[in-house]
Write an enzyme that holds these catalytic residues in place. Sequence first.
Site, PDB file in Angstrom:
ATOM      1  N   GLY A  77       0.782  -1.129   0.005  1.00  0.00           N
ATOM      2  CA  GLY A  77      -0.064  -0.044  -0.047  1.00  0.00           C
ATOM      3  C   GLY A  77       0.822   1.261  -0.047  1.00  0.00           C
ATOM      4  CG  ASN A  78      -0.206   4.618  -1.630  1.00  0.00           C
ATOM      5  OD1 ASN A  78      -0.805   5.747  -1.176  1.00  0.00           O
ATOM      6  ND2 ASN A  78      -0.598   4.102  -2.735  1.00  0.00           N
ATOM      7  NE  ARG A  79       3.691   8.063   5.312  1.00  0.00           N
ATOM      8  CZ  ARG A  79       4.598   9.222   5.356  1.00  0.00           C
ATOM      9  NH1 ARG A  79       5.696   9.055   4.929  1.00  0.00           N
ATOM     10  NH2 ARG A  79       4.098  10.178   6.119  1.00  0.00           N
TER      11      ARG A  79
ATOM     12  CB  ALA B 232      -1.510   7.519  -4.224  1.00  0.00           C
TER      13      ALA B 232
END
Length: 401
Positions: free
Chosen positions: A204-206, A271
């Site tokens: 995943g990402n932030r 994102a």
Amino acid sequence: MTGGIAAYKACELLRRLTESGHDVTVVPTDSALEFVGAPTWAALSGRPVATDVWTDVHRVPHVRLGQSADLVVVAPATADTIARAAHGLADDLLTNTLLTARCPVVLAPAMHTEMWEHPATQANVATLRERGVLVIEPAEGRLTGKDTGKGRLPEPAEIFELCTQVLARSAAGGGAGVQDLAGRHVVVSAGGTREYLDPVRFLGNRSSGLQGFALARAAAARGAEVTLVAANANLPDPAGVKVVRVETIAQLRDVVVPAAASADAVVMAAAPADFRPATYSDAKMKKAADGSAPAIELVQNPDVLHEISTTRPRPDTVVVGFAAETGDDTGSVLDLARAKLARKGCDLLVVNDVSGGAVFGSPENEAVILGADGTATDVPRGSKSALAHAIWDEVVRRLQD
Ligand code: CTP
């Protein structure tokens, strides 16, 4: 306030409005008082409460209230009140106020799904919208009793947020332009996708989703029909916005691409992960007995922004991308961003210079909005809401009639 069970939620809206410094006069209908009594409204607003035009006649309340208001918000708005407003009836203080108000008017409908979907209600809503009233879409979920569906009053905190934005735009002299996205359908993506390795693990990402949610809120306050595709964002549904929750890029693409086909504007603030694991294990991956770690092969994901920009089912759709950039040996932030704008094929690219640190989860943002037509608009550091409005200003400039 009108006579629906959601009148109790309006107490919280009233509280937020008064605590943020607004003078609020509550005008309930007789039916509203069946749900929440006049003493509650009077105590929370600090002002007298009347439903009819015969109280305090010497002050001509049936005209004065509407004329002096900066905003009229009807929450909850029942099917009956919507019908009376659409037909210009003036049989109580609320409908008189609606006829005399020249300020922005926000209606937050709440009713059972059948009543909302009835052609009579839909025709009345369309009439009011044509006249410039901001009628927000009801939320979906639990209704009175055990049934669920479309017709819930959005959360009071979110109605408050929308009212605040409408008031701010009106105070800034927006006039008829306050709702410059009325009649438009916009699609916004937000958050970060999760690409699963097995049922419990993902890449995943932030991304927090804050900027995408701010864009959706701002568009709703400007009158748009908004579809918000939210990937793993832990944020409440904005008022009047259709929210579709997704997890992976495949799910995001499955919603965004068909929705984009009928959209006036698409803003890809999400994102999405650029890569996903090549294989998915149905069972949770176990540790190897010999202590070795698995090698995870990645494959590239589809680029949704590029796909929408290049396929363009509607040539007049305004497509907006985001880019977080740092300059390097090959060029400055803006050089690299211009090249990305051309590569992606979108109309606008919102560029964050992240050289000095991340913006993830921060309530603030600053950016340059690059146009494929050569424009560059600097948006100084400020709230994500301010950047959202600056982006919609650029979109509105490019929308064709
Ligand atoms: N985007 C997308 N689909 C992807 C990846 C990104 O639609 N699979 C969109 C994002 O929503 C955003 C923009 O593309 O609007 C960001 O572009 P991207 O190429 O992902 O930016 P970077 O990751 O910074 O790209 P690069 O690593 O190529 O510089």
